[in-house]
Design a protein around this motif. Structure first.
Motif, short mmCIF file in Angstrom:
data_model
loop_
_atom_site.label_atom_id
_atom_site.label_comp_id
_atom_site.label_asym_id
_atom_site.label_seq_id
_atom_site.Cartn_x
_atom_site.Cartn_y
_atom_site.Cartn_z
N LEU A 26 0.83 -1.21 0.00
CA LEU A 26 0.00 0.00 0.00
C LEU A 26 0.86 1.26 0.00
CD1 LEU A 26 -2.80 -1.02 2.53
CD2 LEU A 26 -3.04 -0.71 0.07
N PHE A 27 1.93 1.23 0.77
CA PHE A 27 2.77 2.43 0.85
C PHE A 27 3.64 2.61 -0.40
CE2 PHE A 27 1.57 2.17 5.31
CZ PHE A 27 1.25 3.49 5.54
N THR A 28 3.89 1.54 -1.15
CA THR A 28 4.57 1.74 -2.43
C THR A 28 3.69 2.57 -3.36
OG1 THR A 28 3.69 -0.31 -3.42
CG2 THR A 28 5.80 -0.46 -2.27
N MET A 29 2.37 2.33 -3.31
CA MET A 29 1.46 3.09 -4.16
C MET A 29 1.44 4.57 -3.75
SD MET A 29 0.40 0.74 -6.18
CE MET A 29 -1.00 1.50 -6.98
N LEU A 30 1.45 4.81 -2.43
CA LEU A 30 1.47 6.19 -1.96
C LEU A 30 2.77 6.88 -2.36
CD1 LEU A 30 0.41 8.57 -0.32
CD2 LEU A 30 1.34 7.48 1.74
N ALA A 31 3.90 6.20 -2.16
CA ALA A 31 5.20 6.78 -2.52
C ALA A 31 5.28 7.04 -4.02
CB ALA A 31 6.33 5.86 -2.07
N LYS A 32 4.75 6.12 -4.82
CA LYS A 32 4.75 6.31 -6.27
C LYS A 32 3.94 7.55 -6.64
CE LYS A 32 3.49 4.10 -10.65
NZ LYS A 32 2.93 5.33 -11.22
N HIS A 33 2.78 7.70 -6.02
CA HIS A 33 1.93 8.85 -6.32
C HIS A 33 2.66 10.16 -5.99
CE1 HIS A 33 -1.57 11.49 -6.46
NE2 HIS A 33 -1.25 11.90 -5.25
N LEU A 34 3.32 10.21 -4.84
CA LEU A 34 4.05 11.42 -4.45
C LEU A 34 5.21 11.70 -5.41
CD1 LEU A 34 4.15 10.88 -0.59
CD2 LEU A 34 2.80 12.59 -1.82
N ALA A 35 5.95 10.64 -5.76
CA ALA A 35 7.09 10.83 -6.67
C ALA A 35 6.61 11.30 -8.04
CB ALA A 35 7.86 9.52 -6.80
N ASP A 36 5.54 10.69 -8.53
CA ASP A 36 5.01 11.09 -9.84
C ASP A 36 4.57 12.55 -9.82
OD1 ASP A 36 5.47 8.59 -10.82
OD2 ASP A 36 3.39 7.91 -10.70
N GLY A 63 5.86 9.63 9.64
CA GLY A 63 4.84 9.16 10.57
C GLY A 63 3.73 8.33 9.95
N LEU A 64 3.77 8.13 8.63
CA LEU A 64 2.69 7.39 7.98
C LEU A 64 2.94 5.89 7.91
CD1 LEU A 64 1.72 9.69 4.96
CD2 LEU A 64 0.57 9.44 7.16
N ILE A 65 4.19 5.48 7.77
CA ILE A 65 4.51 4.06 7.63
C ILE A 65 4.69 3.47 9.02
CG2 ILE A 65 6.05 2.37 6.57
CD1 ILE A 65 6.93 4.53 4.61
N PRO A 66 3.80 2.57 9.46
CA PRO A 66 3.88 2.04 10.82
C PRO A 66 5.22 1.35 11.08
CG PRO A 66 1.80 1.43 9.77
CD PRO A 66 2.69 2.00 8.70
N GLU A 67 6.00 1.93 11.97
CA GLU A 67 7.29 1.37 12.36
C GLU A 67 8.14 1.04 11.13
OE1 GLU A 67 6.61 -1.97 14.86
OE2 GLU A 67 5.60 -0.81 16.42
#
Length: 402
Positions: free
Chosen positions: A226-236, A259-263
């Motif tokens: 899920l966080f790969t998708m978020l990071a991709k969106h931000l990078a794009d 603070g978004l990625i749990p631990e």
């Protein structure tokens, strides 16, 4: 069936005269329900624990009674017919599970053994039964079966969700590979689980410029995916801006993911390829805890390990700046990007591949086309690990300058 029939006294005489003290001690101390019935399936003698179970004070309160006096008629009738068949056919039942239904609706479970009871003459005079209460065990078994069924149902739902997540992720990461006039690109993503924690994206592509981000979310599975998708969106979003450099892109990712990625955290390398003119092509690189980029130089056929200083992983809010390196590239040069699933791969002895060995492998294939480079390197990773590849999500990205 409640009609009082004569009790076969020979069974009581057998218990009193022949079993004696040991027989009485057994019936008093055993926790199993031991009982003797006559030819009409009426109780003649029982262990003390059965008196307690039936809430009777003495043996006299039980004599002449049958299962019809204690259980539901349905259960008692079934038991009576079963015992009469054992007597008639001279058969036995050993250690079978029996469901008991009481008049108040309670249900208990027992394991029962029933055999015809004989005198020395061989004459069958009744039934000997031994019953052990297993109600608690059966309830636990039923709970386990219900839990297992629920778990299987939830697993099926989760598997369906994982398949959907994997399909969506593979459609979007890396997405369409760049089609630019100055470079050929090949990518391989090998996932340890159904959903991958690596990402690679190409936010900007045109005749003069191409940007990329390759990253690795800590952990595995759905959360990392899920966080790969978020990071991709931000990078794009940010690297589509031609004025955004790779170091600035990493800084923005760090702040937005804090603070978004749990631990967890993101390690990444960002690159921007750009033409200054028809004869000059450069790449600017910045990295946050990613393995070094490898640069195959066509003129010397050597590999340079391009190291960049990064203050920490992204998403932790500890990064204030990143070193940005600029390389002037020549036709035939090739850059290899990889997540740590490659460099930290272990052989059967537990020794990691390492950056130096990784660079050596790349040097041997650096002159090939990008797809063949990826294919050969994957084969080498499989060979080095002794067939235990992947051990982590592993992404390889090769960029050949035309």
């Amino acid at each position: 069936m409640n009609e009082k029939l004569p009790i076969n006294k020979s069974i009581r005489e057998l218990g009193d005269a022949r079993a004696g003290l040991l027989f009485r001690a057994l019936l008093e101390q055993t926790q199993d329900q031991v009982y003797f019935k006559d030819l009409n399936s009426k109780f003649v003698w029982v262990s003390d624990v059965m008196l307690s179970k039936y809430k009777l004070e003495s043996m006299d309160d039980l004599l002449g009674k049958s299962d019809f006096d204690f259980f539901s008629r349905e259960h008692a009738q079934k038991t009576f017919e079963e015992e009469q068949r054992l007597i008639r056919d001279d058969e036995r039942l050993v250690n079978y599970v029996e469901k008991e239904i009481w008049p108040d609706g309670r249900i208990t479970y027992v394991t029962s053994t029933k055999v015809p009871l004989r005198l020395d003459s061989g004459e069958i005079v009744g039934i000997l039964g031994i019953t052990r209460d297993i109600t608690d065990e059966v309830k636990i078994q039923h709970q386990l079966e219900e839990s297992r069924a629920l778990l299987l149902k939830r697993n099926a739902i989760m598997e369906e969700d994982l398949q959907s997540a994997r399909t969506v992720q593979r459609m979007t990461i890396p997405g369409l590979l760049p089609d630019v006039p100055f470079a050929d690109v090949a990518v391989s993503i090998t996932s340890l689980n159904e959903v991958c924690g690596d990402l690679v994206t190409f936010p900007l592509q045109n005749d003069r410029r191409m940007s990329l981000v390759l990253g690795d979310i800590s952990g595995h599975g759905v959360t990392a995916g899920l966080f790969t998708m978020l990071a991709k969106h931000l990078a794009d979003f940010y690297l589509k801006n031609e004025s955004c450099g790779p170091d600035e892109a990493l800084f923005v990712l760090d702040r937005h993911l804090e603070g978004l990625i749990p631990e967890g955290f993101l390690t990444a390398v960002a690159g921007v390829f750009y033409r200054k003119n028809e004869d000059e092509l450069y790449v600017s690189l910045a990295s946050s805890c990613q393995p070094p980029v490898l640069w195959y130089r066509s003129q010397t056929q050597e590999v340079e390990i391009v190291k960049m200083r990064g203050e920490g992983a992204l998403g932790l809010g500890i990064c204030d700046s990143f070193e940005c390196r600029s390389l002037r590239l020549s036709r035939g040069d090739c850059l290899l990007f990889a997540t740590d699933g490659a460099t930290e791969l272990e052989n059967p002895d537990g020794v990691q591949l390492g950056v130096a060995k990784w660079a050596e492998l790349f040097r041997g294939v650096g002159a090939l086309d990008t797809e063949e480079i990826i294919r050969r390197l994957l084969t080498e990773l499989e060979r080095f690990s002794g067939g235990r590849f992947p051990q982590d999500d592993t992404t390889l990205l090769a960029v050949r300058i035309k």
